[in-house]
Design a protein around this motif. Structure first.
Motif, PDB file in Angstrom:
ATOM      1  N   GLU A 121      -6.001-105.718 -27.634  1.00  0.00           N
ATOM      2  CA  GLU A 121      -5.281-105.910 -28.884  1.00  0.00           C
ATOM      3  C   GLU A 121      -4.203-105.008 -29.004  1.00  0.00           C
ATOM      4  OE1 GLU A 121      -7.320-107.587 -31.486  1.00  0.00           O
ATOM      5  OE2 GLU A 121      -7.720-109.618 -30.798  1.00  0.00           O
ATOM      6  N   LEU A 122      -4.303-104.236 -28.617  1.00  0.00           N
ATOM      7  CA  LEU A 122      -3.844-102.688 -28.470  1.00  0.00           C
ATOM      8  C   LEU A 122      -2.801-101.963 -27.236  1.00  0.00           C
ATOM      9  CD1 LEU A 122      -6.826-100.185 -29.773  1.00  0.00           C
ATOM     10  CD2 LEU A 122      -4.589-101.001 -31.354  1.00  0.00           C
ATOM     11  N   SER A 123      -3.309-102.698 -26.143  1.00  0.00           N
ATOM     12  CA  SER A 123      -2.576-101.800 -25.523  1.00  0.00           C
ATOM     13  C   SER A 123      -2.175-103.373 -24.355  1.00  0.00           C
ATOM     14  CB  SER A 123      -3.607-101.252 -24.126  1.00  0.00           C
ATOM     15  OG  SER A 123      -5.024-102.016 -23.394  1.00  0.00           O
ATOM     16  N   GLY A 124      -2.563-103.936 -24.950  1.00  0.00           N
ATOM     17  CA  GLY A 124      -2.042-105.255 -23.775  1.00  0.00           C
ATOM     18  C   GLY A 124      -1.584-105.664 -22.686  1.00  0.00           C
ATOM     19  N   GLY A 125      -2.746-104.893 -21.902  1.00  0.00           N
ATOM     20  CA  GLY A 125      -3.035-105.422 -20.768  1.00  0.00           C
ATOM     21  C   GLY A 125      -2.499-104.088 -19.636  1.00  0.00           C
ATOM     22  N   TRP A 126      -1.641-102.986 -20.771  1.00  0.00           N
ATOM     23  CA  TRP A 126      -1.144-101.712 -19.466  1.00  0.00           C
ATOM     24  C   TRP A 126      -2.241-100.763 -18.774  1.00  0.00           C
ATOM     25  CZ3 TRP A 126       4.332 -99.538 -20.256  1.00  0.00           C
ATOM     26  CH2 TRP A 126       5.198-100.543 -20.524  1.00  0.00           C
ATOM     27  N   LEU A 127      -2.139-100.900 -18.362  1.00  0.00           N
ATOM     28  CA  LEU A 127      -3.371-100.683 -17.034  1.00  0.00           C
ATOM     29  C   LEU A 127      -3.453 -99.272 -17.350  1.00  0.00           C
ATOM     30  CD1 LEU A 127      -5.285-100.940 -14.787  1.00  0.00           C
ATOM     31  CD2 LEU A 127      -3.777 -99.559 -13.335  1.00  0.00           C
ATOM     32  N   ALA A 167      12.159-108.294 -32.152  1.00  0.00           N
ATOM     33  CA  ALA A 167      10.701-109.033 -32.768  1.00  0.00           C
ATOM     34  C   ALA A 167       9.800-108.462 -33.384  1.00  0.00           C
ATOM     35  CB  ALA A 167      11.030-109.639 -31.376  1.00  0.00           C
ATOM     36  N   GLY A 168       9.670-106.744 -32.700  1.00  0.00           N
ATOM     37  CA  GLY A 168       8.786-105.791 -33.104  1.00  0.00           C
ATOM     38  C   GLY A 168       8.077-106.026 -34.574  1.00  0.00           C
ATOM     39  N   PHE A 169       8.956-106.750 -35.428  1.00  0.00           N
ATOM     40  CA  PHE A 169       8.892-106.485 -36.738  1.00  0.00           C
ATOM     41  C   PHE A 169       8.256-108.235 -36.999  1.00  0.00           C
ATOM     42  CE2 PHE A 169      11.744-103.834 -36.672  1.00  0.00           C
ATOM     43  CZ  PHE A 169      12.038-102.798 -38.027  1.00  0.00           C
ATOM     44  N   LEU A 170       8.068-109.035 -36.316  1.00  0.00           N
ATOM     45  CA  LEU A 170       7.925-110.350 -36.502  1.00  0.00           C
ATOM     46  C   LEU A 170       5.626-110.372 -36.359  1.00  0.00           C
ATOM     47  CD1 LEU A 170       8.523-113.414 -37.284  1.00  0.00           C
ATOM     48  CD2 LEU A 170       8.603-113.788 -34.825  1.00  0.00           C
ATOM     49  N   PRO A 171       5.389-111.086 -37.334  1.00  0.00           N
ATOM     50  CA  PRO A 171       3.979-110.803 -36.840  1.00  0.00           C
ATOM     51  C   PRO A 171       2.421-111.959 -36.651  1.00  0.00           C
ATOM     52  CG  PRO A 171       4.168-111.537 -39.542  1.00  0.00           C
ATOM     53  CD  PRO A 171       5.183-110.952 -38.419  1.00  0.00           C
ATOM     54  N   ALA A 172       3.569-112.770 -36.243  1.00  0.00           N
ATOM     55  CA  ALA A 172       3.012-113.838 -35.564  1.00  0.00           C
ATOM     56  C   ALA A 172       4.789-114.481 -33.912  1.00  0.00           C
ATOM     57  CB  ALA A 172       2.271-114.830 -36.380  1.00  0.00           C
ATOM     58  N   PRO A 212       1.372-106.758 -28.310  1.00  0.00           N
ATOM     59  CA  PRO A 212       0.092-106.204 -28.615  1.00  0.00           C
ATOM     60  C   PRO A 212       0.218-104.675 -29.472  1.00  0.00           C
ATOM     61  CG  PRO A 212       0.672-106.432 -26.095  1.00  0.00           C
ATOM     62  CD  PRO A 212       1.363-106.777 -26.858  1.00  0.00           C
ATOM     63  N   ALA A 213      -0.770-104.042 -30.222  1.00  0.00           N
ATOM     64  CA  ALA A 213       0.298-102.904 -31.396  1.00  0.00           C
ATOM     65  C   ALA A 213       0.575-102.136 -31.040  1.00  0.00           C
ATOM     66  CB  ALA A 213      -1.056-102.964 -31.906  1.00  0.00           C
ATOM     67  N   MET A 214      -0.016-100.956 -29.425  1.00  0.00           N
ATOM     68  CA  MET A 214       1.104-100.386 -29.301  1.00  0.00           C
ATOM     69  C   MET A 214       1.731-100.396 -28.835  1.00  0.00           C
ATOM     70  SD  MET A 214      -1.903 -97.643 -27.757  1.00  0.00           S
ATOM     71  CE  MET A 214      -3.472 -97.278 -28.703  1.00  0.00           C
ATOM     72  N   VAL A 215       2.578-101.952 -28.392  1.00  0.00           N
ATOM     73  CA  VAL A 215       4.257-102.135 -27.712  1.00  0.00           C
ATOM     74  C   VAL A 215       5.323-102.257 -28.972  1.00  0.00           C
ATOM     75  CG1 VAL A 215       5.408-104.004 -26.954  1.00  0.00           C
ATOM     76  CG2 VAL A 215       3.270-103.181 -25.691  1.00  0.00           C
ATOM     77  N   ARG A 216       3.991-103.223 -30.088  1.00  0.00           N
ATOM     78  CA  ARG A 216       4.855-103.204 -31.171  1.00  0.00           C
ATOM     79  C   ARG A 216       5.672-101.489 -32.162  1.00  0.00           C
ATOM     80  NH1 ARG A 216       4.881-107.015 -34.733  1.00  0.00           N
ATOM     81  NH2 ARG A 216       2.707-108.270 -33.691  1.00  0.00           N
ATOM     82  N   GLN A 217       4.721-100.953 -31.807  1.00  0.00           N
ATOM     83  CA  GLN A 217       4.510 -99.441 -32.925  1.00  0.00           C
ATOM     84  C   GLN A 217       6.023 -99.214 -32.205  1.00  0.00           C
ATOM     85  OE1 GLN A 217       3.415 -97.537 -35.452  1.00  0.00           O
ATOM     86  NE2 GLN A 217       4.407 -96.407 -34.926  1.00  0.00           N
ATOM     87  N   VAL A 218       6.011 -99.102 -30.657  1.00  0.00           N
ATOM     88  CA  VAL A 218       7.368 -97.910 -29.794  1.00  0.00           C
ATOM     89  C   VAL A 218       8.605 -99.350 -30.197  1.00  0.00           C
ATOM     90  CG1 VAL A 218       8.363 -98.500 -27.970  1.00  0.00           C
ATOM     91  CG2 VAL A 218       6.223 -98.091 -27.632  1.00  0.00           C
ATOM     92  N   LEU A 219       8.358-100.641 -30.312  1.00  0.00           N
ATOM     93  CA  LEU A 219       9.767-101.894 -30.571  1.00  0.00           C
ATOM     94  C   LEU A 219      10.020-101.190 -31.853  1.00  0.00           C
ATOM     95  CD1 LEU A 219       9.497-104.678 -29.798  1.00  0.00           C
ATOM     96  CD2 LEU A 219      10.095-103.301 -27.951  1.00  0.00           C
ATOM     97  N   VAL A 220       9.379-100.734 -33.193  1.00  0.00           N
ATOM     98  CA  VAL A 220       9.587-100.227 -34.703  1.00  0.00           C
ATOM     99  C   VAL A 220       9.823 -99.526 -34.173  1.00  0.00           C
ATOM    100  CG1 VAL A 220       8.900-100.401 -36.953  1.00  0.00           C
ATOM    101  CG2 VAL A 220       7.569-102.454 -35.423  1.00  0.00           C
TER     102      VAL A 220
END
Length: 759
Positions: A121-127, A167-172, A212-220
């Protein structure tokens, strides 16, 4: 890789990979080649003539039948152009992202305290990020930097305008919510599929989608560079989209979780009534989570919390005024009026919310006339707002309901009924069961108090349709309907039904805003039992205990009517110099008193004061009946009887006939009507007209049944009082009512008659 290779039939020897750095694209390329003869080419830096380079790759493949080539492309490379030149495999950004199971296998025994699901959920599968987190639970900053570096270059080519990043501001995420979000502000309605294709959203392993939370952080962060105004608009659009597709509760929860306080306050202004009607405790919990420095931005939070503090699992009962009202020195009332009038210049959700706070505060302070005037201003603002914008139907209905209450308590019954009727229409639009049931009950009550039994019955039918679906607030929604039914039973002289209905109401008035109607019913109950002194004592005690609440025009008129009726029925007339002031006298009862005193001219003069739409009085046909009696003091003429028959046939209200039958010369009026045997029996009970009343099994209340069982057990009045924690006077009153119903003079006769009736 296994998931990707499931698509590979082994015939292609060229693989193009277009993915961001950090997704393991080099590892992916080497894994695809495996033990075969091959080479990994990295074109990700760009600056190449990709078409020409691809032609050279094709020559190499034709020259060597065992060669396999994996090419890592730049983010902006055209896959369509390259793949159209030769058969090849294409791996996109989303193909390289690990799913939840693959992340779990990667983490293995090196899972952090958050577990493999937490890492996914944090990384979203970024290896690279997942590997860093699996190796070191404290490597969050490093993992975030890996994703930030790779995603920044990726988005520069894949999302140059930044629309997908918003879309980083959308929670679901689901199709409807994504489209609702973009539809709020964007000329192009982007879809869930676009977000998935861009690798920003992926399956969560539970049948849904997640960012993923870390992807969302970058988008925001990326969107934030475009200014605070945009981020505020996106937070609001996110909350609105959640409310539209997943419900207001989910929108509130997401706003609180993300500390989107401005968006939350705007949401509450528009949808607080939806939350309140569904779960007022949730509204209080939400308000409690708003930080003090945010709450301070709206000075109305304190007043709103005061209202919320008076809700419980059954409903809401506003605190009755405990101090002498003084509008001029009530600073909160003055501030609310100033702010409401300022906001009414351009009425919107905030203006309506402040107007509601003003009317509610004034009622709680005992400022009933001022509350009515505030309600009129609020309704004007509401109707102007409806002309210019789309409002929440539940909010419109609630405004009409609360304005109607303020108007009715202040005696503006015509305007109150109109507000209730408009509110019921909007309640139908909203589909809120509580609003439908409560408004129908209040319409039934106000109509029966005006003497319109037919309308009261119609509204009670509407109440019955809706009340079964009411959750929170059912006690409130049922109260006014129960009182309306009790009044209706009295209008029909159905004393057994009246007693049964009174058993559903509290034994004494509580803080329901229509407590005065409940008190009048309790007093009428005593009058019907021949206890006029007890009825007067009840009114007197309530006026002392609830001094300021009793000053409302509603309470004053109901109580004065009750005292006058008790005097008239007890004395067969009305004393001159009665304690009830002329300004509070019901002209109908005043006319009746004059008729009983043998003064028809004075009765006619009193009837001149009956307005066409008075409200607050049991009018119906009573004014017409008393006018006929005053003009025919010797008794009814055939023409007068014909008119009475016609009027009664249309209304069916026996109460009016029983009042007319009290007038000298008109005691036999009931015989001239075509009544059913049961109706004639009821009328006879009231007027002592029926020559041979039909036998009727007594109907005892639950309390009277308990007293009867205790008497049968040989208990004395004192023992009954001690056993039930009641006063002896209360037990005495109940025993007197029991004796009356059983037509008994003492305990032995009561028990004997009860056995005969099978009680």
């Amino acid at each position: 890789m296994a998931r990707f290779l499931a698509w590979d039939d082994g015939t292609c020897r060229l693989l193009f990979i277009r993915s961001a750095a950090g997704t393991g694209r080099g590892y992916f390329a080497r894994s695809w080649i495996g033990n075969r003869d091959g080479e990994v080419l990295d074109w990700s830096a760009g600056g190449l003539d990709e078409a020409a380079e691809t032609e050279r790759l094709l020559q190499r493949l034709r020259a060597d039948a065992t060669l396999h080539l994996a090419v890592i492309l730049a983010p902006g490379a055209s896959l369509w152009d390259l793949s159209s030149r030769t058969p090849c495999l294409v791996a996109k950004h989303r193909d390289l992202l690990l799913d939840a199971r693959e992340t779990a296998r990667l983490v293995g025994t090196h899972a952090t305290a958050g577990g493999d699901q937490g890492i996914h959920e944090l990384s979203g599968g970024w290896l690279a990020a997942a590997q860093a987190l699996a190796a070191d639970p404290k490597a969050g900053a490093r993992a975030q930097q890996i994703i930030r570096r790779g995603l920044a270059a990726w988005l520069a080519h894949r999302d140059p305008g930044g629309a997908l990043s918003e879309a980083g501001f959308l929670p679901a995420f689901d199709r409807r919510t994504v489209e609702a979000f973009y539809g709020e502000f964007s000329p192009v309605v982007h879809t869930l599929e676009e977000l998935v294709e861009a690798g920003l959203v992926q399956e969560d392993g539970r049948g849904g989608w997640m960012m993923p939370a870390m992807v969302r952080q970058v988008l925001v962060e990326r969107v934030g560079l475009r200014g605070h105004e945009l981020t505020s608009a996106l937070e609001q659009a996110s909350v609105n989209a959640m409310a539209a597709t997943r419900g207001v509760g989910a929108a509130v929860d997401s706003a609180v979780a993300r500390h989107s306080w401005s968006a939350l306050l705007n949401l509450l202004l528009e949808h607080w009534v939806d939350i309140f009607l569904g779960n007022p405790q949730q509204l209080g919990a939400v308000a409690a989570k708003v930080p003090p420095f945010i709450a301070a931005q709206t000075e109305y939070m304190r007043i709103g919390l005061r209202f919320l503090g008076q809700t419980d699992r059954d409903g809401m009962a506003l605190q009755l005024p405990g101090f002498e009202p003084d509008y001029a020195t009530n600073q909160t009332a003055q501030r609310l009026r100033r702010d409401a009038q300022r906001l009414y210049a351009k009425p919107d959700n905030q203006a309506l919310a402040v107007g509601l706070l003003e009317t509610g505060h004034l009622r709680m302070e005992g400022l009933y006339p001022e509350a009515a005037h505030a309600a009129k201003r609020l309704l004007e603002a509401l109707h102007r707002a409806l002309d210019t914008q789309k409002l929440n139907p539940a909010l419109v209905s609630w405004v009409e309901l609360q304005a109607g209450i303020s108007l009715q308590l202040a005696g503006f019954d015509l305007q109150a009924r109109q507000a209730y009727e408009r509110g019921f229409h909007w309640a139908q639009v909203s589909g809120k069961a509580f609003l439908l049931a409560d408004l129908a009950g209040k319409l039934a009550l106000i109509n029966i108090l005006e003497g319109d039994s037919a309308s009261a019955e119609r509204w009670l039918a509407e109440h019955d349709v809706a009340v079964g679906d009411v959750g929170w607030g059912r006690t409130v929604a049922e109260r006014t309907a129960a009182m309306a039914r009790a009044y209706l039973a009295l209008a029909r002289l159905d004393y057994a039904g009246f007693e049964e209905l009174m058993g559903t109401l509290p034994p004494k008035p509580d803080n329901d805003e229509f407590w005065a109607a409940h008190a009048q019913l309790l007093a009428l109950r005593k009058i019907n039992a021949g206890l006029s002194d007890a009825a007067r004592a009840l009114v007197s005690s309530l006026r002392q205990e609830r001094r300021y609440a009793s000053a409302s025009p509603l309470a004053q008129r109901l109580f004065d009517d009750t005292l006058m009726l008790a005097e008239i029925l007890e004395r067969g007339g009305m004393r001159t110099g009665t304690a009830i002031g002329a300004e509070h006298r019901d002209p109908l009862l005043l006319a009746l008193g004059h008729l009983l005193n043998g003064n028809p001219d004075a009765a006619l003069a009193a009837l001149q004061d009956v307005p066409l739409t008075r409200g607050m009085r049991r009018r119906g046909n009573l004014a017409l009946y008393l006018d006929l009696a005053a003009r025919n003091p010797e008794g009814p003429t055939p023409q007068a009887l014909q008119r009475v028959r016609r009027l009664h046939r249309d209304s069916g209200v026996l109460y009016e006939i029983s009042i007319l039958g009290l007038v000298p010369g008109w005691s036999e009026v009931g015989r001239a009507l075509q009544l059913e045997p049961e109706e004639f029996q009821r009328l006879g009970y009231a007027l002592d007209l029926a020559p041979a009343p039909l036998p009727r099994r007594p109907v005892l209340t639950a309390r009277e049944q308990e007293v009867l069982r205790q008497l049968r057990a040989g208990m004395t009045r004192r023992q009954i009082a001690e056993a039930d924690y009641r006063s002896e006077n209360t037990v005495k009153t109940q025993m007197r009512s029991l004796y009356r119903k059983l037509e008994a003079s003492d305990v032995e006769h009561a028990l004997e008659h009860a056995r005969n009736w099978g009680l």
